[in-house]
Design an enzyme around this catalytic site. Structure first.
Site, PDB file in Angstrom:
ATOM      1  N   ARG A 229      44.067  59.488  40.422  1.00 26.17           N
ATOM      2  CA  ARG A 229      45.247  58.995  39.507  1.00 26.17           C
ATOM      3  C   ARG A 229      46.125  59.733  39.265  1.00 26.17           C
ATOM      4  NH1 ARG A 229      44.446  57.065  33.613  1.00 26.17           N
ATOM      5  NH2 ARG A 229      44.386  59.271  32.968  1.00 26.17           N
TER       6      ARG A 229
ATOM      7  N   TYR B  14      50.691  61.102  23.022  1.00 22.17           N
ATOM      8  CA  TYR B  14      50.901  62.351  23.779  1.00 22.17           C
ATOM      9  C   TYR B  14      50.914  62.122  25.265  1.00 22.17           C
ATOM     10  CZ  TYR B  14      46.078  60.179  23.555  1.00 22.17           C
ATOM     11  OH  TYR B  14      45.048  59.328  23.559  1.00 22.17           O
ATOM     12  N   LYS B  15      51.150  61.055  25.589  1.00 24.95           N
ATOM     13  CA  LYS B  15      50.950  60.542  27.257  1.00 24.95           C
ATOM     14  C   LYS B  15      52.647  60.878  27.493  1.00 24.95           C
ATOM     15  CE  LYS B  15      47.205  57.629  27.315  1.00 24.95           C
ATOM     16  NZ  LYS B  15      46.015  58.446  27.841  1.00 24.95           N
TER      17      LYS B  15
ATOM     18  N   PHE C 157      40.933  50.035  28.070  1.00 20.37           N
ATOM     19  CA  PHE C 157      40.271  51.450  27.826  1.00 20.37           C
ATOM     20  C   PHE C 157      39.163  51.145  26.987  1.00 20.37           C
ATOM     21  CE2 PHE C 157      40.559  55.586  25.674  1.00 20.37           C
ATOM     22  CZ  PHE C 157      40.373  56.202  26.942  1.00 20.37           C
TER      23      PHE C 157
ATOM     24  N   ASP D  42      48.233  47.221  23.580  1.00 19.04           N
ATOM     25  CA  ASP D  42      48.129  48.809  23.500  1.00 19.04           C
ATOM     26  C   ASP D  42      49.265  49.400  24.599  1.00 19.04           C
ATOM     27  OD1 ASP D  42      47.460  51.364  24.329  1.00 19.04           O
ATOM     28  OD2 ASP D  42      45.070  50.946  23.871  1.00 19.04           O
TER      29      ASP D  42
HETATM   30  C1  LIG Z   1      45.000  52.495  26.775  1.00 20.41           C
HETATM   31  C2  LIG Z   1      44.330  53.596  25.833  1.00 20.41           C
HETATM   32  N1  LIG Z   1      43.899  53.492  24.698  1.00 20.41           N
HETATM   33  C3  LIG Z   1      43.630  54.296  23.807  1.00 20.41           C
HETATM   34  C4  LIG Z   1      43.425  55.501  24.308  1.00 20.41           C
HETATM   35  C5  LIG Z   1      42.950  56.733  23.442  1.00 20.41           C
HETATM   36  O1  LIG Z   1      42.876  56.619  22.084  1.00 20.41           O
HETATM   37  P1  LIG Z   1      42.954  57.848  21.319  1.00 20.41           P
HETATM   38  O2  LIG Z   1      44.059  58.270  21.063  1.00 20.41           O
HETATM   39  O3  LIG Z   1      42.491  57.156  19.860  1.00 20.41           O
HETATM   40  O4  LIG Z   1      41.838  58.865  21.895  1.00 20.41           O
HETATM   41  C6  LIG Z   1      43.730  55.776  25.669  1.00 20.41           C
HETATM   42  C7  LIG Z   1      43.477  57.173  26.201  1.00 20.41           C
HETATM   43  O5  LIG Z   1      43.578  57.633  27.182  1.00 20.41           O
HETATM   44  C8  LIG Z   1      44.371  54.839  26.313  1.00 20.41           C
HETATM   45  O6  LIG Z   1      44.672  55.042  27.854  1.00 20.41           O
END
Ligand SMILES: Cc1ncc(COP(=O)(O)O)c(C=O)c1O
Length: 411
Positions: free
Chosen positions: A370, A221-222, A124, A196
């Site tokens: 997606r 939040y996911k 990401f 991550d």
């Molecule tokens: C793998 C991954 N890392 C990080 C993030 C986003 O980071 P943040 O919560 O700081 O916006 C996302 C957002 O979709 C993501 O998919």
């Protein structure tokens, strides 16, 4: 045929009752829980209580009387249960990006003298940007090596690698990588493994302690459904906590925050990974959201998620054949996360037309449709409806309507 299969799978679903723990609009098929999870039914009352009683009435006393001070570690432990982390190794608060920066830099500091940081060219964007920033700050070369080649690079020049920073699930295609193998390859080379978990936490079993992961972060939040902008989390394996030397030395991580010392003395244990004052209203929402997992076994979540994604792939094979779609997500269940992505040159208007019909997915440039599958609230009937609507749109050309061609900021 597909209808009957959906009905049979749904009637045998051991998680069917969990759907009632979410508030979903009628007639909506929500396939974007890999971006923003649906609203758990426990959240509105918890937020209402945090605002009116805790903030409005109890005021600053709430730090002691309503558990505000302990919320980051308490919520972290609740997340830990879902990601295979024993209590005392996870803290919640701040954003994924902040947690990434803090833990990645601390991880690299634990391997002084090693000049390389490995990360994925398909990671990401925020992960890549932060790896580059950590590289600039510490004078490390950031090398982008695809996840499936990382073990070979670790074997070849591992003694030069400080940290391998990867995600178990590709955020675009949903491809699932072998976390245990990559962690082991990093350790054989004397490097550290940083994960991550944004697309894995709450979606599939993640055995952080069992595989010996070093550090991990993820968002709230996911799949965890903690709400828009929910606090993220950081995992620090217990063996690294005493040497965790992080850059964001906020006062909540101090051994004695209310001694108001002018110099930083880190607290013992996971507490040192606390940063500054946490977003308590958001933490209240996230903590309440996590109760949707009460009594839920992550193995059952995984089994249902694979059933939903596999059924989606079967429906796509049968109903979308000849309509210009290709499957971007592996069919092998061992290589599939909790989402399915299709490629199509008209991805954006197709998704927009689906959303207009109440089937909510999203698109990632240039050509991916997606679809995320949260096993806590989706049914196989939802899956079939989504693919049937997509077929109808593609055949009728409904997505070519002028109103569907304009892209908003968020796709
Ligand atoms: C793998 C991954 N890392 C990080 C993030 C986003 O980071 P943040 O919560 O700081 O916006 C996302 C957002 O979709 C993501 O998919």
């Amino acid at each position: 045929m597909l209808n009957q299969r959906a009905a049979d799978l749904d009637s045998a679903d051991p998680l069917a009752h969990v759907r009632g723990r979410f508030i979903l609009p009628e007639d909506v098929v929500y396939l974007d829980g890999n971006s923003l999870g649906a609203l758990p039914a426990a959240v509105p009352a918890a937020v209402e209580d945090a605002v009116h009683r805790q903030w409005g009435t109890d005021l600053i006393r709430s730090w002691n009387t309503n558990g505000w001070w302990d919320a980051p570690v308490r919520t972290g432990d609740a997340i830990g249960r879902l990601i295979g982390a024993a209590p005392g190794q996870v803290v919640a608060g701040d954003s994924t990006s902040v947690q990434l920066f803090n833990t990645l830099l601390a991880a690299a500091r634990l391997r002084p003298g090693r000049p390389l940081l490995l990360t994925d060219p398909d990671h990401f964007p925020t992960d890549q940007y932060i790896a580059d920033s950590v590289g600039r700050l510490l004078g490390l070369e950031v090398r982008r090596v695809p996840a499936r080649e990382a073990a070979a690079v670790l074997a070849a020049e591992g003694d030069r690698i400080a940290v391998a920073a990867y995600a178990p699930v590709d955020y675009r295609t949903g491809e699932l990588y072998d976390m245990a193998a990559l962690t082991a390859a990093a350790h054989t080379a004397g490097a550290l493994a940083h994960w991550d978990l944004c697309h894995a936490a709450g979606a599939l079993p993640v055995r952080l302690d069992a595989i010996g992961a070093d550090f991990a972060v993820g968002c709230g939040y996911k799949y965890l459904s903690g709400g828009p902008g929910a606090p993220a989390f950081a995992y620090l394996a217990r063996r690294h906590q005493q040497t965790f030397d992080h850059p964001v030395t906020g006062w909540h991580g101090h051994a004695e925050p209310f001694a108001m010392s002018g110099t930083y003395t880190p607290a013992p244990g996971i507490t040192r990974a606390r940063l500054g004052t946490p977003p308590l209203l958001s933490l209240a929402a996230l903590e309440a959201a996590l109760t949707a997992y009460d009594g839920v076994d992550m193995e059952d979540v995984r089994a249902k998620s694979l059933s939903l994604t596999g059924f989606f792939q079967d429906c796509a094979d049968e109903l979308l054949d000849g309509l210009g779609f290709t499957m971007a997500t592996p069919r092998d269940p061992a290589r599939r996360g909790s989402q399915v992505a299709l490629r199509h040159p008209e991805a954006y208007p197709l998704v927009a037309a689906l959303v207009a019909r109440g089937v909510i997915g999203d698109m990632r440039a240039p050509d991916l449709l997606r679809f995320g599958f949260n096993a806590l609230y989706l049914t196989h009937a939802d899956v079939l409806r989504a693919v049937e609507e997509l077929r109808d749109i593609a055949i009728s050309g409904a997505h070519r309507a002028p109103a569907l061609q304009e892209r908003p900021t968020v796709t």
